[in-house]
Design a protein around this motif. Structure first.
Motif, mmCIF file in Angstrom:
data_model
loop_
_atom_site.group_PDB
_atom_site.id
_atom_site.type_symbol
_atom_site.label_atom_id
_atom_site.label_comp_id
_atom_site.label_asym_id
_atom_site.label_seq_id
_atom_site.Cartn_x
_atom_site.Cartn_y
_atom_site.Cartn_z
ATOM 1 N N MET A 73 67.564 -17.813 2.453
ATOM 2 C CA MET A 73 66.981 -16.580 2.975
ATOM 3 C C MET A 73 67.462 -16.358 4.399
ATOM 4 S SD MET A 73 62.903 -15.671 3.400
ATOM 5 C CE MET A 73 62.617 -16.774 4.802
ATOM 6 N N LEU A 74 67.826 -15.124 4.723
ATOM 7 C CA LEU A 74 68.132 -14.750 6.103
ATOM 8 C C LEU A 74 66.861 -14.264 6.787
ATOM 9 C CD1 LEU A 74 71.491 -12.755 5.855
ATOM 10 C CD2 LEU A 74 71.150 -15.221 6.187
ATOM 11 N N ALA A 75 66.706 -14.646 8.051
ATOM 12 C CA ALA A 75 65.623 -14.142 8.900
ATOM 13 C C ALA A 75 66.283 -13.375 10.041
ATOM 14 C CB ALA A 75 64.774 -15.291 9.434
ATOM 15 N N ILE A 76 66.142 -12.050 10.031
ATOM 16 C CA ILE A 76 66.885 -11.175 10.931
ATOM 17 C C ILE A 76 65.909 -10.539 11.921
ATOM 18 C CG2 ILE A 76 68.415 -9.182 11.052
ATOM 19 C CD1 ILE A 76 68.959 -9.794 7.973
ATOM 20 N N LYS A 77 65.912 -11.034 13.138
ATOM 21 C CA LYS A 77 65.042 -10.467 14.190
ATOM 22 C C LYS A 77 65.765 -9.287 14.827
ATOM 23 C CE LYS A 77 61.741 -10.296 17.380
ATOM 24 N NZ LYS A 77 61.622 -11.386 18.386
ATOM 25 N N ILE A 78 65.134 -8.125 14.827
ATOM 26 C CA ILE A 78 65.730 -6.925 15.409
ATOM 27 C C ILE A 78 65.337 -6.879 16.883
ATOM 28 C CG2 ILE A 78 65.923 -4.419 15.280
ATOM 29 C CD1 ILE A 78 65.143 -4.682 12.310
ATOM 30 N N GLU A 79 66.315 -7.102 17.728
ATOM 31 C CA GLU A 79 66.058 -7.210 19.165
ATOM 32 C C GLU A 79 66.079 -5.847 19.858
ATOM 33 O OE1 GLU A 79 65.184 -10.051 20.147
ATOM 34 O OE2 GLU A 79 66.181 -11.586 18.924
ATOM 35 N N ALA A 80 66.981 -4.969 19.434
ATOM 36 C CA ALA A 80 67.103 -3.652 20.071
ATOM 37 C C ALA A 80 67.876 -2.720 19.155
ATOM 38 C CB ALA A 80 67.816 -3.765 21.422
ATOM 39 N N ILE A 81 67.525 -1.433 19.199
ATOM 40 C CA ILE A 81 68.287 -0.381 18.510
ATOM 41 C C ILE A 81 68.442 0.765 19.503
ATOM 42 C CG2 ILE A 81 68.459 1.184 16.546
ATOM 43 C CD1 ILE A 81 66.388 -0.577 15.101
ATOM 44 N N GLU A 82 69.667 1.056 19.888
ATOM 45 C CA GLU A 82 69.917 2.071 20.904
ATOM 46 C C GLU A 82 70.889 3.120 20.387
ATOM 47 O OE1 GLU A 82 71.449 -0.136 24.164
ATOM 48 O OE2 GLU A 82 69.541 -1.133 24.620
ATOM 49 N N SER A 83 70.702 4.350 20.831
ATOM 50 C CA SER A 83 71.654 5.411 20.509
ATOM 51 C C SER A 83 72.944 5.179 21.278
ATOM 52 C CB SER A 83 71.070 6.771 20.880
ATOM 53 O OG SER A 83 72.052 7.777 20.775
ATOM 54 N N ARG A 84 74.065 5.378 20.613
ATOM 55 C CA ARG A 84 75.356 5.193 21.265
ATOM 56 C C ARG A 84 75.745 6.377 22.141
ATOM 57 N NH1 ARG A 84 79.156 4.038 16.367
ATOM 58 N NH2 ARG A 84 80.726 4.626 17.918
ATOM 59 N N ASP A 85 75.163 7.554 21.903
ATOM 60 C CA ASP A 85 75.568 8.741 22.653
ATOM 61 C C ASP A 85 74.388 9.565 23.165
ATOM 62 O OD1 ASP A 85 74.729 9.681 20.215
ATOM 63 O OD2 ASP A 85 76.665 10.486 19.592
ATOM 64 N N GLY A 86 73.182 8.990 23.178
ATOM 65 C CA GLY A 86 72.035 9.678 23.755
ATOM 66 C C GLY A 86 71.543 10.866 22.955
ATOM 67 N N GLN A 87 71.831 10.876 21.652
ATOM 68 C CA GLN A 87 71.378 11.986 20.824
ATOM 69 C C GLN A 87 71.239 11.544 19.377
ATOM 70 O OE1 GLN A 87 74.665 14.783 21.410
ATOM 71 N NE2 GLN A 87 75.593 14.141 19.479
ATOM 72 N N CYS A 88 70.619 12.405 18.586
ATOM 73 C CA CYS A 88 70.524 12.206 17.145
ATOM 74 C C CYS A 88 70.655 13.571 16.486
ATOM 75 C CB CYS A 88 69.202 11.531 16.763
ATOM 76 S SG CYS A 88 67.721 12.382 17.358
ATOM 77 N N ALA A 89 70.752 13.583 15.165
ATOM 78 C CA ALA A 89 70.983 14.844 14.465
ATOM 79 C C ALA A 89 70.227 14.854 13.145
ATOM 80 C CB ALA A 89 72.473 15.064 14.218
ATOM 81 N N THR A 90 69.943 16.054 12.678
ATOM 82 C CA THR A 90 69.286 16.216 11.389
ATOM 83 C C THR A 90 69.676 17.557 10.794
ATOM 84 O OG1 THR A 90 67.155 16.026 10.245
ATOM 85 C CG2 THR A 90 67.175 17.270 12.310
ATOM 86 N N TYR A 91 69.339 17.761 9.543
ATOM 87 C CA TYR A 91 69.540 19.074 8.925
ATOM 88 C C TYR A 91 68.526 19.231 7.796
ATOM 89 C CZ TYR A 91 72.215 17.276 4.853
ATOM 90 O OH TYR A 91 72.609 16.642 3.702
ATOM 91 N N THR A 92 68.411 20.444 7.260
ATOM 92 C CA THR A 92 67.343 20.729 6.310
ATOM 93 C C THR A 92 67.527 19.983 5.003
ATOM 94 O OG1 THR A 92 67.173 22.940 7.279
ATOM 95 C CG2 THR A 92 66.045 22.558 5.189
ATOM 96 N N GLY A 93 68.748 19.921 4.498
ATOM 97 C CA GLY A 93 68.989 19.211 3.249
ATOM 98 C C GLY A 93 68.475 19.971 2.038
ATOM 99 N N ASN A 94 68.608 19.348 0.895
ATOM 100 C CA ASN A 94 68.216 19.952 -0.376
ATOM 101 C C ASN A 94 66.766 19.602 -0.685
ATOM 102 O OD1 ASN A 94 67.849 20.718 -3.035
ATOM 103 N ND2 ASN A 94 69.772 19.865 -3.763
ATOM 104 N N PRO A 95 65.880 20.590 -0.857
ATOM 105 C CA PRO A 95 64.466 20.275 -1.110
ATOM 106 C C PRO A 95 64.190 19.697 -2.492
ATOM 107 C CG PRO A 95 64.812 22.641 -1.161
ATOM 108 C CD PRO A 95 66.098 22.037 -0.689
ATOM 109 N N LYS A 96 65.160 19.717 -3.381
ATOM 110 C CA LYS A 96 65.054 19.045 -4.678
ATOM 111 C C LYS A 96 63.729 19.348 -5.374
ATOM 112 C CE LYS A 96 68.425 15.475 -3.566
ATOM 113 N NZ LYS A 96 68.725 14.031 -3.514
ATOM 114 N N GLN A 97 62.852 18.363 -5.469
ATOM 115 C CA GLN A 97 61.623 18.559 -6.234
ATOM 116 C C GLN A 97 60.717 19.644 -5.643
ATOM 117 O OE1 GLN A 97 59.530 14.996 -7.518
ATOM 118 N NE2 GLN A 97 61.353 13.746 -7.152
ATOM 119 N N LEU A 98 60.902 19.963 -4.373
ATOM 120 C CA LEU A 98 60.075 20.994 -3.745
ATOM 121 C C LEU A 98 60.508 22.409 -4.132
ATOM 122 C CD1 LEU A 98 59.605 18.390 -1.969
ATOM 123 C CD2 LEU A 98 59.090 19.970 -0.114
#
Length: 296
Positions: A73-98
């Motif tokens: 078994m691997l035990a993976i401690k997550i020490e840090a998660i940082e944005s590489r460029d100071g931003q993130c993105a999203t979009y509406t996507g397909n509502p599928k079942q909605l």
């Protein structure tokens, strides 16, 4: 500290690929990843074009852990998660079942969100706390070659918010070296990841990867300072829910001295649930450690 850069778009947990990094158990490493949108939304006016890049959730890896063998078994401690460029993105996507209720005339909705001072600025008036997580992380199965879209006993695209900084993710080892991949970092994500798109970001993640020899687990587990957590996946989600509860009961029985039926009773009253992407069936069951300490 060893560092693994993002190199190329990979969308499979591929045991035939040569490891890109070899480490010893207990090492802390830094890993660069691309966002789940394959880098297509970086500035105003960009769009997610699946005709050009049909796949999602590129991962970085594989990482070979010395002495890791099937049944460990691997035990993976997550020490840090940082944005590489100071931003993130999203979009509406397909509502599928909605679509039954909302229709199919869906705007693209793509937009880039700055990350500043511990917040994601989703709009001029709405800011969301920066709560980074890894949507996709897994070891490599011994057979088949799963893509980075589903989750499974190896981990994969779980989209569980508890795969986050300060927590330890436990994953079974199926092949020599474990062959760990990761990607699909989110700056934040709501329960259920309704549009199948969180606040996706290119990331730099610090991980401490340890090895537990001879410890066999059926699927992913997570430990936070306050909770223990089991993860299952599949559809219908009721099935994943049942499996995650069952795996929690077996964990309490095997490692904490609980009678399984007393644990079954207790979980009925104190357990909580965390949802990944609602259509993908990723489901986590959580119990506070304050209850775990008192087997009965």
């Amino acid at each position: 500290m060893k560092r693994l850069s993002f190199d190329s778009f990979q969308y499979e947990f591929n045991r035939q690929q040569e490891p890109r990094l070899h480490i010893e158990p207990g090492e802390t490493i830094q890993v660069e990843t691309e966002d789940a949108l394959s880098g297509q939304i970086r500035k105003a006016g960009d769009r997610r074009d699946k005709a050009k890049v049909p796949f999602s959730n590129p991962v970085t890896g594989p990482i070979y852990i010395s002495e890791a063998e099937p049944g460990d078994m691997l035990a993976i401690k997550i020490e840090a998660i940082e944005s590489r460029d100071g931003q993130c993105a999203t979009y509406t996507g397909n509502p599928k079942q909605l679509c039954q209720w909302l229709g199919t005339d869906v705007p693209d909705g793509a937009h880039v969100c700055p990350i500043e001072d511990g917040f994601v600025y989703w709009s001029e008036k709405i800011k969301i706390p920066y709560t980074p997580m890894l949507g996709c992380i897994g070891t490599t199965p011994a057979y088949g070659m799963p893509s980075t879209m589903p989750a499974g006993p190896h981990g994969g695209n779980m989209d569980i918010r508890e795969v986050t900084v300060g927590n330890t993710l436990y994953l079974p080892v199926f092949v020599t070296g474990g062959l760990l991949y990761l990607g699909d970092a989110h700056a934040a994500m709501g329960q259920g990841e309704l549009s199948a798109t969180g606040l996706e970001m290119a990331s730099q993640t610090a991980l401490t990867i340890d090895l537990v020899k001879g410890k066999t687990i059926a699927g992913p587990r997570i430990e936070s300072p306050e909770e223990i957590i089991t993860v299952a996946s599949g559809t219908p989600m009721e099935r994943a829910t049942a499996e995650a509860f069952a795996q929690m009961i077996l964990w309490l029985e095997a490692d904490y001295g609980w009678n399984r039926w007393r644990a079954y009773d207790l979980l009925t009253h104190v357990a909580e649930i965390s949802m990944g992407y609602y259509e993908g069936g990723g489901l986590a069951v959580k119990i506070a450690k304050q209850y775990v300490e008192y087997p009965s």
